[in-house]
Design a protein around this motif. Structure first.
Motif, PDB file in Angstrom:
ATOM      1  N   VAL A   1      15.728 -36.021  -6.912  1.00 45.28           N
ATOM      2  CA  VAL A   1      16.972 -36.401  -7.567  1.00 45.28           C
ATOM      3  C   VAL A   1      17.596 -35.152  -8.186  1.00 45.28           C
ATOM      4  O   VAL A   1      16.915 -34.153  -8.400  1.00 45.28           O
ATOM      5  CB  VAL A   1      16.756 -37.467  -8.683  1.00 45.28           C
ATOM      6  CG1 VAL A   1      16.168 -38.737  -8.106  1.00 45.28           C
ATOM      7  CG2 VAL A   1      15.906 -36.933  -9.819  1.00 45.28           C
ATOM      8  N   VAL A   2      18.874 -35.223  -8.461  1.00 42.14           N
ATOM      9  CA  VAL A   2      19.577 -34.175  -9.215  1.00 42.14           C
ATOM     10  C   VAL A   2      19.856 -34.756 -10.590  1.00 42.14           C
ATOM     11  O   VAL A   2      20.337 -35.888 -10.712  1.00 42.14           O
ATOM     12  CB  VAL A   2      20.890 -33.754  -8.522  1.00 42.14           C
ATOM     13  CG1 VAL A   2      21.666 -32.774  -9.396  1.00 42.14           C
ATOM     14  CG2 VAL A   2      20.600 -33.142  -7.158  1.00 42.14           C
ATOM     15  N   ILE A   3      19.531 -33.977 -11.618  1.00 43.56           N
ATOM     16  CA  ILE A   3      19.690 -34.422 -13.005  1.00 43.56           C
ATOM     17  C   ILE A   3      20.685 -33.514 -13.713  1.00 43.56           C
ATOM     18  O   ILE A   3      20.576 -32.284 -13.638  1.00 43.56           O
ATOM     19  CB  ILE A   3      18.341 -34.387 -13.745  1.00 43.56           C
ATOM     20  CG1 ILE A   3      17.368 -35.352 -13.071  1.00 43.56           C
ATOM     21  CG2 ILE A   3      18.509 -34.714 -15.231  1.00 43.56           C
ATOM     22  CD1 ILE A   3      15.938 -35.224 -13.557  1.00 43.56           C
ATOM     23  N   ARG A   4      21.661 -34.116 -14.378  1.00 43.19           N
ATOM     24  CA  ARG A   4      22.561 -33.360 -15.261  1.00 43.19           C
ATOM     25  C   ARG A   4      21.805 -33.203 -16.569  1.00 43.19           C
ATOM     26  O   ARG A   4      21.555 -34.170 -17.283  1.00 43.19           O
ATOM     27  CB  ARG A   4      23.874 -34.081 -15.489  1.00 43.19           C
ATOM     28  CG  ARG A   4      24.815 -33.289 -16.428  1.00 43.19           C
ATOM     29  CD  ARG A   4      26.123 -34.001 -16.705  1.00 43.19           C
ATOM     30  NE  ARG A   4      26.867 -34.229 -15.471  1.00 43.19           N
ATOM     31  CZ  ARG A   4      27.181 -35.440 -14.985  1.00 43.19           C
ATOM     32  NH1 ARG A   4      26.818 -36.526 -15.630  1.00 43.19           N
ATOM     33  NH2 ARG A   4      27.859 -35.553 -13.865  1.00 43.19           N
TER      34      ARG A   4
ATOM     35  N   MET B   1      13.032 -30.915 -20.349  1.00 37.88           N
ATOM     36  CA  MET B   1      14.453 -31.239 -20.359  1.00 37.88           C
ATOM     37  C   MET B   1      14.664 -32.741 -20.466  1.00 37.88           C
ATOM     38  O   MET B   1      13.763 -33.520 -20.231  1.00 37.88           O
ATOM     39  CB  MET B   1      15.159 -30.678 -19.130  1.00 37.88           C
ATOM     40  CG  MET B   1      14.801 -31.296 -17.803  1.00 37.88           C
ATOM     41  SD  MET B   1      15.865 -32.687 -17.489  1.00 37.88           S
ATOM     42  CE  MET B   1      14.769 -33.733 -16.576  1.00 37.88           C
ATOM     43  N   ALA B   2      15.874 -33.086 -20.845  1.00 36.42           N
ATOM     44  CA  ALA B   2      16.306 -34.488 -20.869  1.00 36.42           C
ATOM     45  C   ALA B   2      17.710 -34.532 -20.303  1.00 36.42           C
ATOM     46  O   ALA B   2      18.513 -33.622 -20.518  1.00 36.42           O
ATOM     47  CB  ALA B   2      16.297 -35.032 -22.296  1.00 36.42           C
ATOM     48  N   GLY B   3      17.987 -35.575 -19.552  1.00 38.86           N
ATOM     49  CA  GLY B   3      19.311 -35.680 -18.960  1.00 38.86           C
ATOM     50  C   GLY B   3      19.521 -37.002 -18.259  1.00 38.86           C
ATOM     51  O   GLY B   3      18.868 -38.003 -18.578  1.00 38.86           O
ATOM     52  N   GLU B   4      20.407 -36.982 -17.279  1.00 41.10           N
ATOM     53  CA  GLU B   4      20.817 -38.193 -16.567  1.00 41.10           C
ATOM     54  C   GLU B   4      20.834 -37.920 -15.067  1.00 41.10           C
ATOM     55  O   GLU B   4      21.356 -36.893 -14.627  1.00 41.10           O
ATOM     56  CB  GLU B   4      22.218 -38.581 -17.038  1.00 41.10           C
ATOM     57  CG  GLU B   4      22.812 -39.755 -16.344  1.00 41.10           C
ATOM     58  CD  GLU B   4      24.228 -40.038 -16.831  1.00 41.10           C
ATOM     59  OE1 GLU B   4      25.028 -40.505 -16.017  1.00 41.10           O
ATOM     60  OE2 GLU B   4      24.525 -39.777 -18.008  1.00 41.10           O
ATOM     61  N   VAL B   5      20.273 -38.831 -14.296  1.00 42.38           N
ATOM     62  CA  VAL B   5      20.290 -38.719 -12.844  1.00 42.38           C
ATOM     63  C   VAL B   5      21.738 -38.850 -12.364  1.00 42.38           C
ATOM     64  O   VAL B   5      22.438 -39.785 -12.745  1.00 42.38           O
ATOM     65  CB  VAL B   5      19.410 -39.801 -12.190  1.00 42.38           C
ATOM     66  CG1 VAL B   5      19.557 -39.778 -10.665  1.00 42.38           C
ATOM     67  CG2 VAL B   5      17.951 -39.627 -12.604  1.00 42.38           C
TER      68      VAL B   5
ATOM     69  N   GLY C   1      22.861 -42.469 -13.186  1.00 39.85           N
ATOM     70  CA  GLY C   1      23.007 -43.044 -14.518  1.00 39.85           C
ATOM     71  C   GLY C   1      21.682 -43.268 -15.224  1.00 39.85           C
ATOM     72  O   GLY C   1      21.654 -43.486 -16.432  1.00 39.85           O
ATOM     73  N   SER C   2      20.550 -43.211 -14.491  1.00 39.73           N
ATOM     74  CA  SER C   2      19.233 -43.383 -15.115  1.00 39.73           C
ATOM     75  C   SER C   2      18.945 -42.219 -16.061  1.00 39.73           C
ATOM     76  O   SER C   2      19.169 -41.059 -15.707  1.00 39.73           O
ATOM     77  CB  SER C   2      18.121 -43.427 -14.059  1.00 39.73           C
ATOM     78  OG  SER C   2      18.229 -44.536 -13.221  1.00 39.73           O
ATOM     79  N   ALA C   3      18.438 -42.537 -17.245  1.00 43.94           N
ATOM     80  CA  ALA C   3      18.008 -41.489 -18.174  1.00 43.94           C
ATOM     81  C   ALA C   3      16.725 -40.872 -17.639  1.00 43.94           C
ATOM     82  O   ALA C   3      15.903 -41.555 -17.021  1.00 43.94           O
ATOM     83  CB  ALA C   3      17.784 -42.064 -19.567  1.00 43.94           C
ATOM     84  N   SER C   4      16.554 -39.578 -17.862  1.00 41.63           N
ATOM     85  CA  SER C   4      15.387 -38.887 -17.336  1.00 41.63           C
ATOM     86  C   SER C   4      14.952 -37.796 -18.300  1.00 41.63           C
ATOM     87  O   SER C   4      15.767 -37.218 -19.013  1.00 41.63           O
ATOM     88  CB  SER C   4      15.730 -38.260 -15.984  1.00 41.63           C
ATOM     89  OG  SER C   4      14.630 -37.545 -15.479  1.00 41.63           O
ATOM     90  N   SER C   5      13.660 -37.523 -18.306  1.00 44.36           N
ATOM     91  CA  SER C   5      13.136 -36.389 -19.066  1.00 44.36           C
ATOM     92  C   SER C   5      11.926 -35.847 -18.329  1.00 44.36           C
ATOM     93  O   SER C   5      11.315 -36.537 -17.517  1.00 44.36           O
ATOM     94  CB  SER C   5      12.759 -36.791 -20.496  1.00 44.36           C
ATOM     95  OG  SER C   5      11.671 -37.677 -20.479  1.00 44.36           O
TER      96      SER C   5
END
Length: 102
Positions: free
Chosen positions: A37-40, A72-76, A89-93
């Protein structure tokens, strides 16, 4: 609004010291590849794993250039083929101290 094509990144192109780190303001945004996945990224840190990566770790090859900031923490924002359980839109860390759970 169109998707960004560049991003800010802390990039390591050669092992050594902290002076080898480069703050790049127009680094190309990656595309999702199969199984990824790509995470912002909204927040990241510079920790001891990053220090080891900058210095170079005997016996461990890190493909360069590499973007530094392991925690890191961000959003897919994009999901590659074959990825399950994640959607834009999924939260990710991520953190190296939490084991993967399948």
């Amino acid at each position: 609004m169109s998707a960004a094509t560049t991003m800010r990144a802390l990039v390591l192109r050669q092992h050594g010291g902290l002076d080898n780190l480069d703050v790049v303001t127009h680094y190309p945004v990656p595309s999702a590849t199969p199984g990824h996945v790509v995470i912002r990224v909204g927040a990241s840190s510079f920790n001891y794993h990053d220090v080891f990566t900058v210095r170079g770790m005997p016996g461990i090859k890190v493909p360069l250039p590499v973007i530094i900031g392991l925690d890191m923490a961000g959003e897919v924002v994009e999901v590659g083929p074959g990825v399950r359980g994640w959607r834009p839109g999924s939260a990710s860390s991520s953190t190296p101290s939490i084991p993967r759970r399948d």
